[in-house]
Design a protein around this motif. Structure first.
Motif: not given
Length: 460
Positions: A219-225, A228-229, A239-241
């Motif tokens: 879920q975090l991976r998808d959220a960062i993607q 990110s732009d 998200a980073n934290r």
């Protein structure tokens, strides 16, 4: 001299048979003789004696009513005269020192140094014999031997019954051992099942933890993607934290579970149980007891107290039965029960019966039949078995008349009422009424019963 057939002195012996007619024997016919002619030295049947009487009018044949005047048969003579040691020799001497009959060979081989070996023909001139007394003595010994034979036959039945009983004990012991082994097996299976449950639960917890961390990281991976732009500084910080925290949590979990082990369940048998059983020679010890049965005589007496502590009335022992192993059963009329006494006459067991007991008899080595009756309501035969020093009540026979006395003989029951004797099968079927007192006695008995009834009415 005629060769005589055998007499009817004793039909139970192989050496004694009936006399046969001499004339019929010449014709190859086996007809029983009814007469003996001393003049002819021949036997005659009822048919041939007629012709004999016509031909020899002065002969006086003896009928069967005068058989004491008939001759001794040749087979009887041979049976008595033949030497037991030297079968071909006749007994003709008597050794006074050893009190034995001798043939010529016996006298020469075994008694030639004895001081007095006399010819039997000389002895009988001075000594008489009492054969009637011998017959009485033989009959007495025969009866004693028959009693011993009957006892030994009963002993065979008893030992067979004890064998069957102990066979059941062995089978019961085996069932108990099987039940114990089944219980131990079930405990072991339950323990192994609990172990399996715990191990599977531990692995299932780790699996659930892995699934949870993977889902959160995805879920975090998808959220960062997704952000990110899009220059979302605040969301990027959060998200980073979260990613750092979840990565750290995951790394800690992986570090704790870095050793990948494969867990299996093993069973280590209890060798002591296997060894113990394999070392046993059997399920128990097989023993046999030899006991001398007591013989009750009229010389002296002993008073035995077989009353139980919880009895309200005094005991009235109305019947007694002694088993082959020395155990004694007594029937108590007042307290309506039967008690088992050991060889020391101590009460070891008791059981109640339906109503007042009257008599008791042994029907098998370990079973007795008891008559119980409370006229006019109950007339029963109660069977009671002795097993392992315990009394157990069995089947009952319902009888359609008053009962008191009872005896067992050759598989049948003989039961008495106040005036009659009946024969029954062991299943309770009446075979016959064997005896009944005359009507006068019955009438007197009815009058006595009527007077008893009046007396009881007045007393009450």
């Amino acid at each position: 001299m005629a060769i005589f057939s055998q007499s009817t002195i004793d039909k139970g012996s192989d050496i004694f048979q009936d006399f046969l007619c001499s004339t019929c024997e010449d014709k190859k016919l086996d007809n029983t003789a009814d007469f003996y002619c001393e003049s002819c030295v021949k036997f005659y049947c009822g048919t041939c004696i007629g012709m004999h009487s016509q031909l020899f009018t002065k002969h006086a044949p003896f009928g069967r009513e005068d058989m004491k005047k008939w001759p001794v048969t040749k087979k009887v003579e041979d049976f008595l005269l033949k030497c037991d040691v030297h079968k071909e020799e006749n007994l003709n001497m008597f050794c006074d020192k050893h009190s034995v009959l001798c043939c010529t060979n016996c006298a020469f081989l075994n008694h030639r140094n004895c001081p007095k070996v006399t010819l039997i023909s000389d002895i009988i001139k001075s000594k008489s014999t009492n054969l009637k007394q011998m017959l009485v003595s033989i009959q007495t010994i025969l009866e004693e031997i028959k009693k011993l034979q009957d006892y030994q036959e009963a002993s065979i039945q008893y030992v067979q019954s004890s064998y069957d009983e102990q066979l059941q004990n062995i089978q019961e012991t085996r069932r108990k051992i099987n039940a114990s082994l089944d219980m131990i097996e079930q405990k072991t299976l339950n323990e192994m099942k609990d172990t399996l449950t715990k191990l599977k639960a531990s692995s299932k917890s780790d699996i659930d933890k892995c699934i949870g961390l993977r889902n959160e990281l995805k879920q975090l991976r998808d959220a960062i993607q997704d952000i990110s732009d899009k220059s979302k500084l605040e969301l990027s910080f959060i998200a980073n934290r979260k990613c750092k925290d979840k990565i750290q949590q995951s790394e800690t979990f992986l570090k704790e579970n870095s050793r990948q082990v494969r867990v299996s369940i093993t069973f280590q048998p209890n060798s002591e149980i296997v060894q113990y059983i394999s070392n046993q020679s059997g399920l128990g010890r097989i023993e046999h007891r030899t006991q001398t049965l007591m013989v009750f005589t009229g010389q002296g007496k002993s008073v035995l107290n077989v009353t139980q502590s919880n009895e309200w009335f005094n005991s009235n022992m109305i019947a007694i039965c002694v088993l082959l192993d020395g155990q004694v059963l007594v029937a108590d009329w007042f307290n309506k029960n039967v008690r088992l006494l050991d060889q020391q006459y101590q009460v070891v067991s008791h059981c109640s019966v339906t109503t007042w007991p009257w008599d008791m008899c042994q029907v098998t080595p370990s079973e007795v039949a008891v008559t119980v009756d409370d006229h006019p309501n109950t007339h029963e035969v109660q069977f009671i078995t002795v097993k392992n020093r315990k009394l157990m009540t069995g089947r009952k026979l319902q009888i359609q008349h008053t009962i008191q006395g009872i005896a067992s003989h050759q598989g049948d029951l003989y039961i008495t009422s106040r005036t009659s004797l009946y024969k029954y099968t062991m299943r309770g079927k009446q075979v016959s009424k064997m005896y009944e007192v005359n009507q006068v006695v019955k009438q007197v008995k009815l009058i006595v019963d009527y007077l008893d009834m009046i007396k009881n009415t007045l007393i009450n």
